[in-house]
Motif scaffolding. Structure first.
Motif, mmCIF file in Angstrom:
data_model
loop_
_atom_site.group_PDB
_atom_site.id
_atom_site.type_symbol
_atom_site.label_atom_id
_atom_site.label_comp_id
_atom_site.label_asym_id
_atom_site.label_seq_id
_atom_site.Cartn_x
_atom_site.Cartn_y
_atom_site.Cartn_z
ATOM 1 N N UNK A 89 43.048 37.288 53.940
ATOM 2 C CA UNK A 89 43.247 38.447 54.815
ATOM 3 C C UNK A 89 44.611 39.106 54.754
ATOM 4 N N UNK A 90 44.625 40.240 54.661
ATOM 5 C CA UNK A 90 45.658 41.239 54.236
ATOM 6 C C UNK A 90 46.112 41.549 53.078
ATOM 7 N N UNK A 91 45.556 41.096 51.994
ATOM 8 C CA UNK A 91 45.433 41.411 50.433
ATOM 9 C C UNK A 91 44.931 42.867 50.245
ATOM 10 N N UNK A 92 45.558 43.551 49.460
ATOM 11 C CA UNK A 92 44.912 44.762 48.874
ATOM 12 C C UNK A 92 44.508 44.497 47.537
ATOM 13 N N UNK A 93 43.288 45.266 47.275
ATOM 14 C CA UNK A 93 42.591 45.030 45.952
ATOM 15 C C UNK A 93 42.002 46.545 45.522
ATOM 16 N N UNK A 94 41.614 46.815 44.410
ATOM 17 C CA UNK A 94 41.193 47.897 43.673
ATOM 18 C C UNK A 94 39.474 47.687 43.679
ATOM 19 N N UNK A 95 39.231 48.983 43.295
ATOM 20 C CA UNK A 95 37.553 49.012 43.330
ATOM 21 C C UNK A 95 37.466 48.187 41.803
ATOM 22 N N UNK A 96 36.176 47.294 42.111
ATOM 23 C CA UNK A 96 35.776 46.505 40.831
ATOM 24 C C UNK A 96 36.395 45.149 40.976
ATOM 25 N N UNK A 97 37.613 44.783 41.758
ATOM 26 C CA UNK A 97 38.125 43.545 41.852
ATOM 27 C C UNK A 97 37.261 42.598 42.458
ATOM 28 N N UNK A 98 37.274 41.287 41.945
ATOM 29 C CA UNK A 98 36.655 40.053 42.351
ATOM 30 C C UNK A 98 36.949 40.053 44.015
ATOM 31 N N UNK A 99 36.062 39.762 44.618
ATOM 32 C CA UNK A 99 36.199 39.685 46.184
ATOM 33 C C UNK A 99 36.018 38.088 46.354
ATOM 34 N N UNK A 100 34.860 37.490 45.921
ATOM 35 C CA UNK A 100 34.500 36.085 45.940
ATOM 36 C C UNK A 100 33.469 35.627 45.101
ATOM 37 N N UNK A 101 33.324 34.442 44.794
ATOM 38 C CA UNK A 101 32.237 33.886 44.086
ATOM 39 C C UNK A 101 31.602 32.963 44.875
#
Length: 167
Positions: free
Chosen positions: A107-119
């Motif tokens: 929670x609170x992390x920024x990410x770019x399109x295509x980044x891994x969210x979870x597995x």
């Protein structure tokens, strides 16, 4: 037409449309095909589902993580434009207590399109009777004219649109 509803064709008039990319590769299913009745009935907003043996769920756009829900194998994310999405893997996962779920963001992390969210360990989940399905819904669809799922049978992660939003 009721705002924010799931559409089966583009509205007669709208200002703009936006595509939201697929969070994983696989076969596209209507949200109504989800075995979780809350999602199938649209209680978490309009959206679509993808069936796939894949274990990786990627960000469909750049944004920020607003919530990680490990018991439900899900994350809530928000784009810089304010779009809020819920991405969930499997159904009836709460009794598994987040086992075999590994979140790459918090929670609170920024990410770019295509980044891994979870597995997830999709093979293990399948052995537990969990359907290999990824559900993506629009949480704030009430701010849109409507949401339309792709008519493609198969999508590639972060390449093909899963949903089109109309404003």
């Amino acid at each position: 037409m009721k705002k924010g509803q799931l559409l089966f064709s583009a509205p007669d008039s709208y200002r703009k449309s936006f595509d939201v990319l697929a969070p994983m590769s696989g076969q596209v299913k209507p949200l109504s095909a989800a075995s979780d009745s809350l999602y199938a009935k649209g209680y978490f907003g309009p959206g679509a589902a993808i069936t796939s043996p894949s274990s990786s769920v990627k960000a469909p756009f750049s944004g920020i993580c607003t919530r990680v829900i490990p018991l439900d194998y899900a994350v809530e994310i928000k784009s810089s434009a304010g779009l809020k999405c819920l991405i969930k893997y499997g159904s009836d996962t709460h009794q598994l207590h987040g086992a075999q779920f590994s979140c790459a963001i918090k929670t609170g992390d920024t990410f770019k399109a295509g980044s891994l969210l979870f597995t997830v360990n999709s093979s293990w989940l399948k052995q537990q009777g969990v359907e290999n399905i990824c559900i993506m819904t629009i949480l704030n669809a009430h701010a849109l004219l409507g949401v339309m799922a792709t008519d493609r049978k198969h999508v590639d992660a972060v390449e093909d649109p899963l949903l089109t939003l109309f404003v």
